[in-house]
Design an enzyme around this catalytic site. Structure first.
Site, PDB file in Angstrom:
ATOM      1  N   GLY A  32       0.824  -1.202   0.000  1.00 46.08           N
ATOM      2  CA  GLY A  32       0.000   0.000   0.000  1.00 46.08           C
ATOM      3  C   GLY A  32       0.857   1.250   0.000  1.00 46.08           C
ATOM      4  CB  THR A  33      -0.138   4.791   0.330  1.00 49.11           C
ATOM      5  OG1 THR A  33      -1.361   4.290  -0.203  1.00 49.11           O
ATOM      6  CG2 THR A  33       0.331   5.963  -0.475  1.00 49.11           C
ATOM      7  CG  PHE A  34       0.187   5.071   4.410  1.00 45.13           C
ATOM      8  CD1 PHE A  34       0.871   6.280   4.312  1.00 45.13           C
ATOM      9  CD2 PHE A  34      -1.129   5.023   4.005  1.00 45.13           C
ATOM     10  CE1 PHE A  34       0.247   7.406   3.819  1.00 45.13           C
ATOM     11  CE2 PHE A  34      -1.769   6.148   3.512  1.00 45.13           C
ATOM     12  CZ  PHE A  34      -1.076   7.351   3.420  1.00 45.13           C
ATOM     13  CE  LYS A  93      -1.066  -1.042   7.549  1.00 38.21           C
ATOM     14  NZ  LYS A  93      -2.403  -0.477   7.388  1.00 38.21           N
ATOM     15  CG  ASP A 180      -8.024   5.285   2.460  1.00 44.97           C
ATOM     16  OD1 ASP A 180      -8.549   5.764   1.423  1.00 44.97           O
ATOM     17  OD2 ASP A 180      -6.901   4.749   2.460  1.00 44.97           O
TER      18      ASP A 180
HETATM   19  P1  ADP Z   1      -2.022   0.367   3.533  1.00 44.18           P
HETATM   20  O1  ADP Z   1      -2.167   1.341   4.640  1.00 44.18           O
HETATM   21  O2  ADP Z   1      -0.626   0.266   3.056  1.00 44.18           O
HETATM   22  O3  ADP Z   1      -3.028   0.554   2.437  1.00 44.18           O
HETATM   23  P2  ADP Z   1      -3.598  -1.977   4.336  1.00 44.18           P
HETATM   24  O4  ADP Z   1      -3.862  -2.247   5.766  1.00 44.18           O
HETATM   25  O5  ADP Z   1      -4.721  -1.434   3.522  1.00 44.18           O
HETATM   26  O6  ADP Z   1      -2.300  -1.053   4.214  1.00 44.18           O
HETATM   27  O7  ADP Z   1      -3.087  -3.316   3.641  1.00 44.18           O
HETATM   28  C1  ADP Z   1      -2.678  -3.335   2.293  1.00 44.18           C
HETATM   29  C2  ADP Z   1      -3.210  -4.570   1.602  1.00 44.18           C
HETATM   30  O8  ADP Z   1      -2.723  -5.746   2.265  1.00 44.18           O
HETATM   31  C3  ADP Z   1      -4.725  -4.711   1.628  1.00 44.18           C
HETATM   32  O9  ADP Z   1      -5.347  -4.015   0.572  1.00 44.18           O
HETATM   33  C4  ADP Z   1      -4.902  -6.220   1.509  1.00 44.18           C
HETATM   34  O10 ADP Z   1      -4.790  -6.638   0.166  1.00 44.18           O
HETATM   35  C5  ADP Z   1      -3.720  -6.764   2.288  1.00 44.18           C
HETATM   36  N1  ADP Z   1      -4.138  -7.026   3.682  1.00 44.18           N
HETATM   37  C6  ADP Z   1      -4.134  -6.161   4.715  1.00 44.18           C
HETATM   38  N2  ADP Z   1      -4.582  -6.733   5.852  1.00 44.18           N
HETATM   39  C7  ADP Z   1      -4.909  -8.005   5.532  1.00 44.18           C
HETATM   40  C8  ADP Z   1      -5.468  -9.119   6.260  1.00 44.18           C
HETATM   41  N3  ADP Z   1      -5.755  -9.039   7.572  1.00 44.18           N
HETATM   42  N4  ADP Z   1      -5.682 -10.289   5.600  1.00 44.18           N
HETATM   43  C9  ADP Z   1      -5.375 -10.388   4.288  1.00 44.18           C
HETATM   44  N5  ADP Z   1      -4.863  -9.385   3.553  1.00 44.18           N
HETATM   45  C10 ADP Z   1      -4.628  -8.205   4.140  1.00 44.18           C
HETATM   46 MG    MG Z   2      -5.080   0.253   2.363  1.00 42.37          MG
END
Ligand code: ADP
Ligand code: MG
Length: 403
Positions: A32-34, A93, A180
């Site tokens: 992702g972005t973060f 994450k 978001d």
């Molecule tokens: P960011 O802040 O970088 O957008 P996210 O929390 O949205 O981070 O996570 C990015 C991506 O990782 C999500 O769009 C998803 O595809 C995957 N992801 C995040 N959390 C989970 C989870 N609990 N189970 C499966 N995939 C996940």
């Molecule tokens: Mg995200």
């Protein structure tokens, strides 16, 4: 797996002390972005069928890695004869080190506050090693939105949005704005008809650190103010002032292009949970129109033009006034009245003959009309009148029949 992904995972394991003792990295699943997100197996997870309450207690001690025995391979039962569950998969994450500590703490604290909320991804634990923070979440299998949204029937949409609005109702009940809402932050599995809300990286408590915005005044107050204001008496002046001495407005505009509510674009300083409802509406419009991304603006001004094209100048002006702003445009394609959402959907799905005589060829079905009536409630330009998540669950579109 791509060799660059393997390299990245090796680097992560090497940079993060002892992580190998607890997790077996399987793949990189999100960038992702973060953050970067990895799928992993939790090796210390005592996977027995009736230990959920133990897990709950562990969850309560977030930031403290639970001291559990390593799982022994091939052992099907424990000493008490409890049957083993499948291995537990987690999503790790890795929050980019460039994020500020306050921001990382905010995300973890909000996730912790939301523990136990229906359809919200819980936080298992979190670790820090020097400047690197990782959050550990249960892994949720899901399908990429782009692979199923075109095939969704209205009943499919009802199930999807029931799940999303259940999550939003729980989050909003705690006074938290997600900020978001978009398909990549709602992990949905069409086969299981279940979704979970993730990514509280931009989330915040309602009304933190804000100067009051005009949109929270009562309509009587507003009438008095507008009537007494010189600007209202003279009408908006044409053109942009050469030396603009007005103080600039600042408001939180965090979120994703195309999903920002009008009050965010107008820099309202008292943004409410209703901004999430707007974004959820954008997802519904995407599905009904079979177009992703539906809004495709490069910046906030373009985003306003896109919204104004649909809603029309009249309603945009009224919306701007709510936030003490003016909306003026000389773009000929933006009409006074705009278009109905029904028209927009028929055009997007090529179901009327390019506007030629004879009207729509394939009109909306009764169930599609119900979806559109719900969408209109999500797209009320006035955030105070826009439907809440709690109300949405009672709307005929989402209400479970017989309840
Ligand atoms: P960011 O802040 O970088 O957008 P996210 O929390 O949205 O981070 O996570 C990015 C991506 O990782 C999500 O769009 C998803 O595809 C995957 N992801 C995040 N959390 C989970 C989870 N609990 N189970 C499966 N995939 C996940
Ligand atoms: Mg995200």
């Amino acid at each position: 797996i791509d060799s660059s992904v393997l390299q990245d995972m090796d680097k992560f394991e090497a940079s993060f002390k002892d992580i190998k003792d607890r997790f077996r990295l399987i793949n990189r699943i999100g960038e992702g972005t973060f953050s970067t997100v990895y799928k992993a197996e939790d090796l210390l997870y005592e996977a027995y069928e009736n230990d959920w309450d133990i897990e709950e207690k562990e969850n309560a001690k977030w930031m403290t890695p639970p001291l559990k025995k390593r799982r022994t391979e091939g052992q099907e039962q424990d000493d008490y004869g409890r049957r083993r569950r499948r291995p537990r998969y987690v999503a790790i994450k890795k929050i980019y080190v460039t994020s500020s500590p306050a921001r990382i703490l905010n995300e973890l604290e909000l996730l912790n506050a939301l523990k136990g909320c229906d359809s919200v991804c819980p936080l298992i634990t979190a670790f820090r090693n020097t400047d690197q923070v990782v959050a550990v979440l249960p892994y949720f299998r899901h399908t990429d939105f782009r692979n199923y949204f075109r095939d969704m029937t209205v009943p499919d949409m009802q199930i999807y949005f029931r799940s999303l609005f259940t999550a939003l109702a729980a989050v909003h009940a705690k006074g938290i704005l997600h900020r978001d809402i978009k398909p990549t932050n709602f992990l949905y599995e069409p086969e299981k008809q279940r979704g979970v809300l993730v990514d509280f990286g931009l989330a915040e408590k309602e009304f933190t650190d804000s100067k009051p915005c005009l949109c929270t005044e009562s309509s009587a107050e507003r009438r008095r103010r507008v009537q007494s204001s010189i600007a209202a008496a003279m009408g908006p002046s044409s053109g942009y002032p050469r030396n603009d001495s007005r103080p600039s407005r600042r408001a939180n505009r965090a979120g994703t292009r195309g999903f920002r509510a009008p009050e965010v674009l107008f820099k309202c300083t008292e943004q409410t949970t209703k901004i999430d409802i707007w974004s959820a509406g954008v997802i519904l419009l995407t599905i009904l129109s079979r177009r992703f991304p539906f809004f495709n603006s490069a910046d906030d001004v373009e985003a306003m033009i896109e919204i104004a094209t649909i809603f029309g100048v009249r309603r945009m002006k009224a919306c701007a006034y709510l936030h003490g702003a003016c909306f003026e445009t000389s773009i000929p394609t933006i009409g006074q009245a705009g278009f109905s959402l029904e028209k927009i959907i028929l055009w997007s799905t090529c179901r009327n003959d390019g506007g030629k005589a004879g009207g729509p060829e394939i009109p909306l079905t009764e169930e599609e009309k119900l979806a559109v009536s719900f969408l209109e409630r999500c797209f009320d330009l006035d955030p105070r009148r826009r439907i809440s998540a709690e109300e949405a669950l009672q709307h005929p579109f989402l209400k479970v029949k017989g309840e």
